[in-house]
Design a protein around this motif. Structure first.
Motif, PDB file in Angstrom:
ATOM      1  N   PHE A   6       0.829  -1.211   0.000  1.00  0.00           N
ATOM      2  CA  PHE A   6       0.000   0.000   0.000  1.00  0.00           C
ATOM      3  C   PHE A   6       0.868   1.268   0.000  1.00  0.00           C
ATOM      4  O   PHE A   6       0.564   2.243  -0.694  1.00  0.00           O
ATOM      5  CB  PHE A   6      -0.959  -0.010   1.207  1.00  0.00           C
ATOM      6  CG  PHE A   6      -1.994   1.069   1.101  1.00  0.00           C
ATOM      7  CD1 PHE A   6      -3.145   0.878   0.355  1.00  0.00           C
ATOM      8  CD2 PHE A   6      -1.797   2.300   1.708  1.00  0.00           C
ATOM      9  CE1 PHE A   6      -4.085   1.893   0.219  1.00  0.00           C
ATOM     10  CE2 PHE A   6      -2.731   3.319   1.577  1.00  0.00           C
ATOM     11  CZ  PHE A   6      -3.876   3.114   0.829  1.00  0.00           C
ATOM     12  N   LEU A  44       1.276   9.657  -5.613  1.00  0.00           N
ATOM     13  CA  LEU A  44       1.712  11.051  -5.432  1.00  0.00           C
ATOM     14  C   LEU A  44       2.566  11.542  -6.605  1.00  0.00           C
ATOM     15  O   LEU A  44       2.559  12.734  -6.917  1.00  0.00           O
ATOM     16  CB  LEU A  44       2.465  11.201  -4.103  1.00  0.00           C
ATOM     17  CG  LEU A  44       1.552  11.109  -2.867  1.00  0.00           C
ATOM     18  CD1 LEU A  44       2.355  11.232  -1.582  1.00  0.00           C
ATOM     19  CD2 LEU A  44       0.452  12.177  -2.896  1.00  0.00           C
ATOM     20  N   THR A 104      -8.854  15.479  -3.807  1.00  0.00           N
ATOM     21  CA  THR A 104      -8.016  15.895  -2.679  1.00  0.00           C
ATOM     22  C   THR A 104      -7.515  17.313  -2.972  1.00  0.00           C
ATOM     23  O   THR A 104      -6.395  17.482  -3.482  1.00  0.00           O
ATOM     24  CB  THR A 104      -6.835  14.909  -2.514  1.00  0.00           C
ATOM     25  OG1 THR A 104      -7.325  13.565  -2.622  1.00  0.00           O
ATOM     26  CG2 THR A 104      -6.123  15.096  -1.173  1.00  0.00           C
ATOM     27  N   PHE A 118      -6.388  19.662  -1.189  1.00  0.00           N
ATOM     28  CA  PHE A 118      -5.167  20.062  -0.480  1.00  0.00           C
ATOM     29  C   PHE A 118      -3.926  19.775  -1.327  1.00  0.00           C
ATOM     30  O   PHE A 118      -2.985  20.577  -1.370  1.00  0.00           O
ATOM     31  CB  PHE A 118      -5.075  19.324   0.865  1.00  0.00           C
ATOM     32  CG  PHE A 118      -3.747  19.483   1.552  1.00  0.00           C
ATOM     33  CD1 PHE A 118      -3.453  20.653   2.249  1.00  0.00           C
ATOM     34  CD2 PHE A 118      -2.783  18.473   1.514  1.00  0.00           C
ATOM     35  CE1 PHE A 118      -2.214  20.813   2.888  1.00  0.00           C
ATOM     36  CE2 PHE A 118      -1.551  18.623   2.141  1.00  0.00           C
ATOM     37  CZ  PHE A 118      -1.271  19.792   2.823  1.00  0.00           C
ATOM     38  N   SER A 119      -3.921  18.607  -1.996  1.00  0.00           N
ATOM     39  CA  SER A 119      -2.743  18.218  -2.786  1.00  0.00           C
ATOM     40  C   SER A 119      -2.479  19.229  -3.892  1.00  0.00           C
ATOM     41  O   SER A 119      -1.328  19.449  -4.279  1.00  0.00           O
ATOM     42  CB  SER A 119      -2.934  16.818  -3.394  1.00  0.00           C
ATOM     43  OG  SER A 119      -2.880  15.855  -2.372  1.00  0.00           O
ATOM     44  N   ASP A 173     -11.596  14.959   0.106  1.00  0.00           N
ATOM     45  CA  ASP A 173     -11.033  14.138   1.193  1.00  0.00           C
ATOM     46  C   ASP A 173      -9.738  14.707   1.766  1.00  0.00           C
ATOM     47  O   ASP A 173      -8.949  15.368   1.078  1.00  0.00           O
ATOM     48  CB  ASP A 173     -10.861  12.667   0.759  1.00  0.00           C
ATOM     49  CG  ASP A 173      -9.606  12.397  -0.050  1.00  0.00           C
ATOM     50  OD1 ASP A 173      -9.130  13.311  -0.751  1.00  0.00           O
ATOM     51  OD2 ASP A 173      -9.091  11.261   0.031  1.00  0.00           O
ATOM     52  N   GLU A 202      -2.379  11.221   6.047  1.00  0.00           N
ATOM     53  CA  GLU A 202      -0.958  11.174   6.418  1.00  0.00           C
ATOM     54  C   GLU A 202      -0.326  12.569   6.392  1.00  0.00           C
ATOM     55  O   GLU A 202       0.723  12.794   6.996  1.00  0.00           O
ATOM     56  CB  GLU A 202      -0.215  10.238   5.459  1.00  0.00           C
ATOM     57  CG  GLU A 202       1.012   9.628   6.070  1.00  0.00           C
ATOM     58  CD  GLU A 202       1.714   8.674   5.117  1.00  0.00           C
ATOM     59  OE1 GLU A 202       1.655   8.865   3.895  1.00  0.00           O
ATOM     60  OE2 GLU A 202       2.347   7.732   5.631  1.00  0.00           O
ATOM     61  N   ALA A 203      -0.948  13.497   5.671  1.00  0.00           N
ATOM     62  CA  ALA A 203      -0.402  14.862   5.605  1.00  0.00           C
ATOM     63  C   ALA A 203      -0.763  15.668   6.860  1.00  0.00           C
ATOM     64  O   ALA A 203      -0.359  16.830   6.990  1.00  0.00           O
ATOM     65  CB  ALA A 203      -0.890  15.554   4.344  1.00  0.00           C
ATOM     66  N   GLY A 248      -8.611   9.884   3.277  1.00  0.00           N
ATOM     67  CA  GLY A 248      -7.955   8.807   2.537  1.00  0.00           C
ATOM     68  C   GLY A 248      -6.497   8.672   2.907  1.00  0.00           C
ATOM     69  O   GLY A 248      -6.035   9.237   3.902  1.00  0.00           O
ATOM     70  N   PRO A 254      -2.920   6.297   3.755  1.00  0.00           N
ATOM     71  CA  PRO A 254      -2.636   5.167   4.643  1.00  0.00           C
ATOM     72  C   PRO A 254      -3.409   5.270   5.955  1.00  0.00           C
ATOM     73  O   PRO A 254      -3.678   6.367   6.437  1.00  0.00           O
ATOM     74  CB  PRO A 254      -1.123   5.302   4.909  1.00  0.00           C
ATOM     75  CG  PRO A 254      -0.610   6.206   3.841  1.00  0.00           C
ATOM     76  CD  PRO A 254      -1.732   7.097   3.460  1.00  0.00           C
ATOM     77  N   HIS A 298     -12.561   6.681   4.232  1.00  0.00           N
ATOM     78  CA  HIS A 298     -11.996   5.344   4.042  1.00  0.00           C
ATOM     79  C   HIS A 298     -11.747   4.781   5.445  1.00  0.00           C
ATOM     80  O   HIS A 298     -11.260   5.497   6.325  1.00  0.00           O
ATOM     81  CB  HIS A 298     -10.626   5.410   3.370  1.00  0.00           C
ATOM     82  CG  HIS A 298     -10.625   5.739   1.912  1.00  0.00           C
ATOM     83  ND1 HIS A 298     -11.091   6.914   1.415  1.00  0.00           N
ATOM     84  CD2 HIS A 298     -10.162   5.021   0.849  1.00  0.00           C
ATOM     85  CE1 HIS A 298     -10.926   6.912   0.093  1.00  0.00           C
ATOM     86  NE2 HIS A 298     -10.363   5.782  -0.278  1.00  0.00           N
ATOM     87  N   HIS A 307     -14.274   1.181   1.414  1.00  0.00           N
ATOM     88  CA  HIS A 307     -13.722  -0.178   1.562  1.00  0.00           C
ATOM     89  C   HIS A 307     -14.390  -0.907   2.742  1.00  0.00           C
ATOM     90  O   HIS A 307     -15.276  -1.698   2.546  1.00  0.00           O
ATOM     91  CB  HIS A 307     -12.193  -0.189   1.700  1.00  0.00           C
ATOM     92  CG  HIS A 307     -11.497   0.362   0.511  1.00  0.00           C
ATOM     93  ND1 HIS A 307     -11.248  -0.381  -0.613  1.00  0.00           N
ATOM     94  CD2 HIS A 307     -11.020   1.610   0.244  1.00  0.00           C
ATOM     95  CE1 HIS A 307     -10.643   0.364  -1.521  1.00  0.00           C
ATOM     96  NE2 HIS A 307     -10.498   1.590  -1.033  1.00  0.00           N
ATOM     97  N   ASP A 342      -9.259   3.461  -8.179  1.00  0.00           N
ATOM     98  CA  ASP A 342      -8.270   4.140  -9.046  1.00  0.00           C
ATOM     99  C   ASP A 342      -8.103   3.293 -10.301  1.00  0.00           C
ATOM    100  O   ASP A 342      -7.062   2.638 -10.497  1.00  0.00           O
ATOM    101  CB  ASP A 342      -6.917   4.259  -8.316  1.00  0.00           C
ATOM    102  CG  ASP A 342      -7.053   4.984  -6.989  1.00  0.00           C
ATOM    103  OD1 ASP A 342      -7.230   6.208  -6.994  1.00  0.00           O
ATOM    104  OD2 ASP A 342      -7.022   4.294  -5.940  1.00  0.00           O
TER     105      ASP A 342
END
Ligand SMILES: Nc1ncnc2c1ncn2[C@@H]1O[C@H](CCC(=O)c2cccc(C(=O)O)c2)[C@@H](O)[C@H]1O
Ligand SMILES: [Zn+2]
Length: 352
Positions: A66, A74, A110, A112-113, A148, A152-153, A181, A183, A209, A233, A291
């Motif tokens: 994963f 990314l 996302t 933010f990304s 989302d 992790e960020a 979303g 990990p 998730h 999921h 995806d």
């Protein structure tokens, strides 16, 4: 769901699926970039490590676990650099959904990304909204957004995501839900409670998730702390009969993405996938693609996989498609329209 476990004529079922009107509830924006779009973006931005040749790309999209999947994901996020990249991606994703007879899709984005990589928030919103309206007019596919948090960020990402989702000057018209979303290991869900509280107070649905790569406690946390109305999921729910009963009783849908779970190595083999355990426990199961090009699949293939794992005939597959309509955040009129379309298609298909 009705029990339709007759001997399936798989070839007929595949053809039936291809034309069946469908709703897609769990599909990521960047994760839907087709090899053609990735190649186009990689050619535009040659400093990226993403290969532009479609054959090399198939290799690049083979994941060891994963964490490796998220690294590769990314690197594709890094290809989306301008509002025009955002618009192109969104519009092309809608074209691909329409090709598969998807009438309605909730696309997980996302933001933010993109804003952290320097895309202006206003320009970002305009790009996705412009693509949404063009896609609806030209392909007839209705798109809605789930924004989302990339967990992790951290909380900075959570704060920015909730700001973009709730600020009246930015919040896009197509936004219906709020997610989480990335990990799960080392990223406990309860820390995001204040952000989900704010999103829900602003009228957004909650769809984190959970239970994709960690155990059933993560799903409980999503339900209790994040007010989850559906679960992305939820695979590990199969390990907890009390949780399955709770999901079934409350009609909390699981967004099941079988091929994704194998590709990210969250589940070892398709035959070990717990989708049948969910159905047997009475849980509202929806089938989704997550995806798709990264996992070498599409929504039609996910329905075919589910039909095989559940032993469904055409009526059983149509019931699955109706589960997604029921679990969607469409208004009642919109749900009734797509359900009626599914019924009419199924009746015509099965007519002697
Ligand atoms: N199967 C999946 N299961 C879970 N998530 C999935 C899945 N597929 C796609 N995602 C997406 O991956 C993103 C993860 C992004 C992320 O972790 C991250 C971390 C640090 C910095 C940044 C950044 O952008 O700078 C991003 C999630 O937000 C989600 O939308
Ligand atoms: Zn996902």
């Amino acid at each position: 769901m009705t029990d339709h476990r007759t001997e399936p004529a798989l070839r007929d079922v595949h053809a039936f699926i291809a034309g069946l009107p469908k709703a897609e509830l769990h599909v990521h924006h960047v994760g839907s970039a087709s090899p053609r779009i990735v190649s186009e973006l990689a050619a535009r931005h040659p400093d990226s490590k993403v290969p532009s040749d479609p054959e090399a790309l198939a290799d690049y999209f083979t994941f060891t676990d994963f964490a490796h999947f998220i690294d590769v994901y990314l690197s594709v996020v890094d290809l989306i650099r301008t509002p025009e990249d955002v618009r192109l991606l969104t519009y092309e994703v809608a074209r691909e959904l329409a090709r598969q007879q998807v009438r309605y899709a909730e696309l997980t984005i996302t933001p933010f990304s993109s804003t952290r990589r320097g895309i202006d928030a206003r320009a970002f919103m305009d790009a996705i909204e412009d693509a949404r309206k063009a896609a609806e007019a030209e392909f007839g596919t209705v798109l809605r957004w789930c924004f989302d948090i990339p967990g992790e960020a951290g909380l900075e990402a959570a704060e920015e995501t909730v700001r973009l989702a709730t600020d009246d000057r930015l919040r896009p018209e197509g936004l219906v839900s709020f997610g989480l979303g990335g990990p799960e290991i080392g990223v406990p869900r309860p820390q995001f409670k204040p952000y989900f509280d704010r999103a829900v107070a602003a009228g957004l649905h909650s769809v984190p998730h959970a239970g994709e790569t960690t155990g059933p406690q993560t799903v409980w946390d999503a339900l209790v702390d994040l007010h989850a109305e559906r679960i992305g999921h939820g695979t590990s729910s199969a390990q907890d009969p009390r949780l399955l009963a709770h999901l079934a009783e409350r009609r909390i849908a699981l967004e099941v993405c079988p091929t994704s779970n194998i590709a990210t190595r969250a589940v070892r083999t398709l035959d070990e996938h717990p989708i049948k355990t969910f159905v047997d426990a009475g849980v509202l199961v929806t089938v989704n693609s997550d995806d798709p090009p990264m996992f070498g699949t599409d929504l039609n293939n996910e329905y075919a996989v589910a039909a095989r794992l559940l032993g469904l005939d055409e009526r059983g597959v149509a019931d699955l498609a109706k589960n997604a309509v029921e679990a969607s955040f469409l208004d009642l009129g919109g749900k009734a329209r797509i359900s009626a379309e599914i019924d009419a298609y199924t009746k015509a298909w099965l007519a002697p």
